[in-house]
Design a protein around this motif. Structure first.
Motif, PDB file in Angstrom:
ATOM      1  N   TRP A   1       0.833  -1.202   0.000  1.00  0.00           N
ATOM      2  CA  TRP A   1       0.000   0.000   0.000  1.00  0.00           C
ATOM      3  C   TRP A   1       0.863   1.246   0.000  1.00  0.00           C
ATOM      4  O   TRP A   1       1.913   1.290   0.666  1.00  0.00           O
ATOM      5  N   ARG A   2       0.404   2.241  -0.741  1.00  0.00           N
ATOM      6  CA  ARG A   2       1.108   3.518  -0.795  1.00  0.00           C
ATOM      7  C   ARG A   2       0.169   4.627  -0.345  1.00  0.00           C
ATOM      8  O   ARG A   2      -1.051   4.589  -0.594  1.00  0.00           O
ATOM      9  N   THR A   3       0.759   5.604   0.312  1.00  0.00           N
ATOM     10  CA  THR A   3      -0.007   6.793   0.690  1.00  0.00           C
ATOM     11  C   THR A   3       0.036   7.788  -0.457  1.00  0.00           C
ATOM     12  O   THR A   3       1.109   8.108  -0.989  1.00  0.00           O
ATOM     13  N   GLY A   4      -1.121   8.233  -0.857  1.00  0.00           N
ATOM     14  CA  GLY A   4      -1.202   9.148  -1.987  1.00  0.00           C
ATOM     15  C   GLY A   4      -1.282  10.595  -1.554  1.00  0.00           C
ATOM     16  O   GLY A   4      -0.640  11.025  -0.595  1.00  0.00           O
ATOM     17  N   SER A   5      -2.128  11.343  -2.204  1.00  0.00           N
ATOM     18  CA  SER A   5      -2.236  12.777  -1.943  1.00  0.00           C
ATOM     19  C   SER A   5      -3.072  13.057  -0.693  1.00  0.00           C
ATOM     20  O   SER A   5      -3.824  12.198  -0.219  1.00  0.00           O
ATOM     21  N   LYS A   6      -2.944  14.258  -0.163  1.00  0.00           N
ATOM     22  CA  LYS A   6      -3.727  14.715   0.983  1.00  0.00           C
ATOM     23  C   LYS A   6      -4.589  15.909   0.559  1.00  0.00           C
ATOM     24  O   LYS A   6      -4.203  16.686  -0.324  1.00  0.00           O
ATOM     25  N   LEU A   7      -5.733  15.997   1.194  1.00  0.00           N
ATOM     26  CA  LEU A   7      -6.657  17.064   0.853  1.00  0.00           C
ATOM     27  C   LEU A   7      -7.083  17.776   2.139  1.00  0.00           C
ATOM     28  O   LEU A   7      -7.681  17.164   3.024  1.00  0.00           O
TER      29      LEU A   7
ATOM     30  N   HIS B   1      -8.707   7.747 -13.149  1.00  0.00           N
ATOM     31  CA  HIS B   1      -9.871   8.612 -13.342  1.00  0.00           C
ATOM     32  C   HIS B   1     -11.043   8.234 -12.432  1.00  0.00           C
ATOM     33  O   HIS B   1     -12.127   8.802 -12.561  1.00  0.00           O
ATOM     34  N   ILE B   2     -10.824   7.287 -11.524  1.00  0.00           N
ATOM     35  CA  ILE B   2     -11.880   6.919 -10.582  1.00  0.00           C
ATOM     36  C   ILE B   2     -12.202   8.112  -9.677  1.00  0.00           C
ATOM     37  O   ILE B   2     -11.287   8.798  -9.186  1.00  0.00           O
ATOM     38  N   LYS B   3     -13.467   8.362  -9.459  1.00  0.00           N
ATOM     39  CA  LYS B   3     -13.880   9.468  -8.591  1.00  0.00           C
ATOM     40  C   LYS B   3     -14.719   8.933  -7.436  1.00  0.00           C
ATOM     41  O   LYS B   3     -15.540   8.036  -7.608  1.00  0.00           O
ATOM     42  N   GLU B   4     -14.507   9.491  -6.267  1.00  0.00           N
ATOM     43  CA  GLU B   4     -15.175   9.059  -5.034  1.00  0.00           C
ATOM     44  C   GLU B   4     -15.890  10.248  -4.402  1.00  0.00           C
ATOM     45  O   GLU B   4     -15.354  11.358  -4.342  1.00  0.00           O
TER      46      GLU B   4
ATOM     47  N   TYR C   1      -8.373   0.929  -3.183  1.00  0.00           N
ATOM     48  CA  TYR C   1      -7.970   2.168  -2.531  1.00  0.00           C
ATOM     49  C   TYR C   1      -8.816   2.393  -1.280  1.00  0.00           C
ATOM     50  O   TYR C   1      -9.865   1.770  -1.085  1.00  0.00           O
ATOM     51  N   GLU C   2      -8.372   3.320  -0.447  1.00  0.00           N
ATOM     52  CA  GLU C   2      -9.105   3.763   0.724  1.00  0.00           C
ATOM     53  C   GLU C   2      -8.985   5.278   0.849  1.00  0.00           C
ATOM     54  O   GLU C   2      -7.913   5.828   0.598  1.00  0.00           O
ATOM     55  N   VAL C   3     -10.093   5.922   1.201  1.00  0.00           N
ATOM     56  CA  VAL C   3     -10.058   7.360   1.497  1.00  0.00           C
ATOM     57  C   VAL C   3     -10.259   7.499   3.002  1.00  0.00           C
ATOM     58  O   VAL C   3     -11.259   7.035   3.549  1.00  0.00           O
ATOM     59  N   ILE C   4      -9.307   8.127   3.680  1.00  0.00           N
ATOM     60  CA  ILE C   4      -9.277   8.151   5.142  1.00  0.00           C
ATOM     61  C   ILE C   4      -9.387   9.590   5.634  1.00  0.00           C
ATOM     62  O   ILE C   4      -8.673  10.481   5.151  1.00  0.00           O
ATOM     63  N   LEU C   5     -10.331   9.780   6.567  1.00  0.00           N
ATOM     64  CA  LEU C   5     -10.468  11.082   7.247  1.00  0.00           C
ATOM     65  C   LEU C   5      -9.458  11.123   8.390  1.00  0.00           C
ATOM     66  O   LEU C   5      -9.506  10.297   9.300  1.00  0.00           O
ATOM     67  N   VAL C   6      -8.503  12.051   8.297  1.00  0.00           N
ATOM     68  CA  VAL C   6      -7.445  12.138   9.314  1.00  0.00           C
ATOM     69  C   VAL C   6      -8.018  12.784  10.572  1.00  0.00           C
ATOM     70  O   VAL C   6      -8.649  13.856  10.518  1.00  0.00           O
ATOM     71  N   ASP C   7      -7.813  12.128  11.704  1.00  0.00           N
ATOM     72  CA  ASP C   7      -8.327  12.676  12.975  1.00  0.00           C
ATOM     73  C   ASP C   7      -7.530  13.911  13.378  1.00  0.00           C
ATOM     74  O   ASP C   7      -6.325  14.004  13.187  1.00  0.00           O
TER      75      ASP C   7
ATOM     76  N   ASN D   1     -20.208  24.481   6.234  1.00  0.00           N
ATOM     77  CA  ASN D   1     -21.230  23.468   6.471  1.00  0.00           C
ATOM     78  C   ASN D   1     -20.786  22.122   5.888  1.00  0.00           C
ATOM     79  O   ASN D   1     -20.008  22.068   4.918  1.00  0.00           O
ATOM     80  N   SER D   2     -21.267  21.046   6.472  1.00  0.00           N
ATOM     81  CA  SER D   2     -20.996  19.717   5.940  1.00  0.00           C
ATOM     82  C   SER D   2     -21.538  19.615   4.519  1.00  0.00           C
ATOM     83  O   SER D   2     -22.648  20.092   4.229  1.00  0.00           O
ATOM     84  N   GLN D   3     -20.758  18.992   3.649  1.00  0.00           N
ATOM     85  CA  GLN D   3     -21.182  18.884   2.255  1.00  0.00           C
ATOM     86  C   GLN D   3     -20.506  17.698   1.568  1.00  0.00           C
ATOM     87  O   GLN D   3     -19.497  17.161   2.038  1.00  0.00           O
ATOM     88  N   GLU D   4     -21.066  17.276   0.449  1.00  0.00           N
ATOM     89  CA  GLU D   4     -20.507  16.209  -0.368  1.00  0.00           C
ATOM     90  C   GLU D   4     -19.508  16.808  -1.379  1.00  0.00           C
ATOM     91  O   GLU D   4     -19.733  17.892  -1.914  1.00  0.00           O
ATOM     92  N   MET D   5     -18.432  16.059  -1.596  1.00  0.00           N
ATOM     93  CA  MET D   5     -17.416  16.559  -2.538  1.00  0.00           C
ATOM     94  C   MET D   5     -16.860  15.370  -3.327  1.00  0.00           C
ATOM     95  O   MET D   5     -16.732  14.253  -2.809  1.00  0.00           O
ATOM     96  N   GLU D   6     -16.521  15.630  -4.580  1.00  0.00           N
ATOM     97  CA  GLU D   6     -15.938  14.588  -5.440  1.00  0.00           C
ATOM     98  C   GLU D   6     -14.420  14.579  -5.282  1.00  0.00           C
ATOM     99  O   GLU D   6     -13.781  15.623  -5.273  1.00  0.00           O
ATOM    100  N   PHE D   7     -13.856  13.382  -5.151  1.00  0.00           N
ATOM    101  CA  PHE D   7     -12.428  13.234  -4.868  1.00  0.00           C
ATOM    102  C   PHE D   7     -11.868  12.148  -5.781  1.00  0.00           C
ATOM    103  O   PHE D   7     -12.526  11.123  -6.000  1.00  0.00           O
TER     104      PHE D   7
END
Length: 312
Positions: free
Chosen positions: A168-174, A251-254, A306-312, A180-186
């Protein structure tokens, strides 16, 4: 009286003749001109005398002296990258990536000259300058330019130290700040160094010489299963240079839910590292004989996991 003078003259004549032409012969190799095909080979040379040494090795084209390594008769390296000379039994070696020779004095009256395959595309030649108290003698060696090879096929097999591993590799950070809470494409697998790439490697000095200008396309492994190798539909280039290809994974979007305030996300994606052995088969254009070169194919590519992780 005439007979006395005649006898004296004959004695003096033969005496001076012996001085001018002593019985001890000069350097006398069994051959002094050697011509070999581009594929190389071995030539044995015998001598009728032992009182000689290799004074130097010269390049035929430039008359410059040739550097290389000197070995003892026990095959121990005495000197490295020096001007070649040899007074007693031993070995001289000058090997380049595309040509080379080995000269062995394996007896006081014997020389063995071995030429590597000449892949330079032009004729190669050198002179062995022998010296003794009687003077010098040269042995000239010339080797023809190769007529090249034609690609036949490539075979893959699972050899020693081959593997098919995942990591596993760590990719980019956002980093985000929203009211306000909202949905976003990643794009979780987009970015640098996530392309599928491969390259060939080999210990053979001429592994990539013969097909370099031809851009030969070869089949590539897609995956292993139960010791079997399965192949991809797309083909690749046989080369030592890294070849990269962008995959659809880039080109996968989450959709991610971004909480109110400041937050940070990072993505991790799975990569495959594959090492598999290969045997490249070619046909000599002059002889029709088959040449076999072995090496390794290195493949690195994302698997799509892949995994998208919310950093605490």
């Amino acid at each position: 009286m005439k007979n006395i003078f005649l006898s004296l003259f004959l004695v003096l004549f033969f005496t001076f003749s012996c001085i001018d032409n002593p019985e001890t012969p000069g350097i006398s190799p069994s051959v002094d001109q050697i011509e070999m095909e581009a594929e190389g080979g071995i030539q044995q040379i015998d001598f009728t005398t032992v009182d000689w040494s290799i004074d130097r090795i010269e390049n035929v084209n430039s008359n410059s002296r040739i550097f290389g390594d000197i070995f003892s008769s026990q095959n121990e390296r005495i000197s490295e990258n020096v001007l070649l000379e040899l007074e007693v039994e031993g070995k001289l070696e000058a090997i380049w990536p595309d040509k080379g020779f080995v000269i062995v004095r394996n007896g006081q009256d014997k020389l063995e000259i071995s030429l590597q395959e000449n892949s330079t595309g032009e004729q190669f030649g050198f002179r062995i300058i022998l010296s003794s108290a009687k003077g010098e003698r040269a042995i000239t060696v010339s080797q023809k330019a190769s007529q090249g090879y034609e690609f036949k096929e490539i075979e893959y097999y699972i050899g020693d130290r081959d593997s098919d591993s995942l990591y596993w590799r760590t990719g980019s950070k956002l980093k985000l700040t929203v009211p306000n809470s909202q949905e976003m494409e990643f794009t979780p697998i987009g970015g640098i160094d996530v392309n599928s790439s491969y390259f060939f490697t080999s210990d053979a000095s001429d592994a990539f010489v013969w097909l370099k200008a031809d851009s030969v396309e070869v089949k590539l492994p897609a995956h292993f299963q139960d010791g079997e190798i399965y192949y991809a539909e797309d083909r690749g280039i046989y080369t030592e240079y890294v070849q990269s290809e962008e995959l659809d994974y880039s080109h996968i979007k989450e959709q991610i839910t971004v909480p109110a305030g400041s937050s940070e996300f990072r993505n991790e994606f799975e990569m495959r590292h594959r090492v598999v052995s290969y045997a490249l088969l070619m046909t000599n254009n002059r002889t029709g004989k088959e040449k076999r070169i072995v090496g390794k194919l290195i493949q690195i590519a994302p698997t799509g996991n892949y995994e998208v992780i919310l950093v605490d």
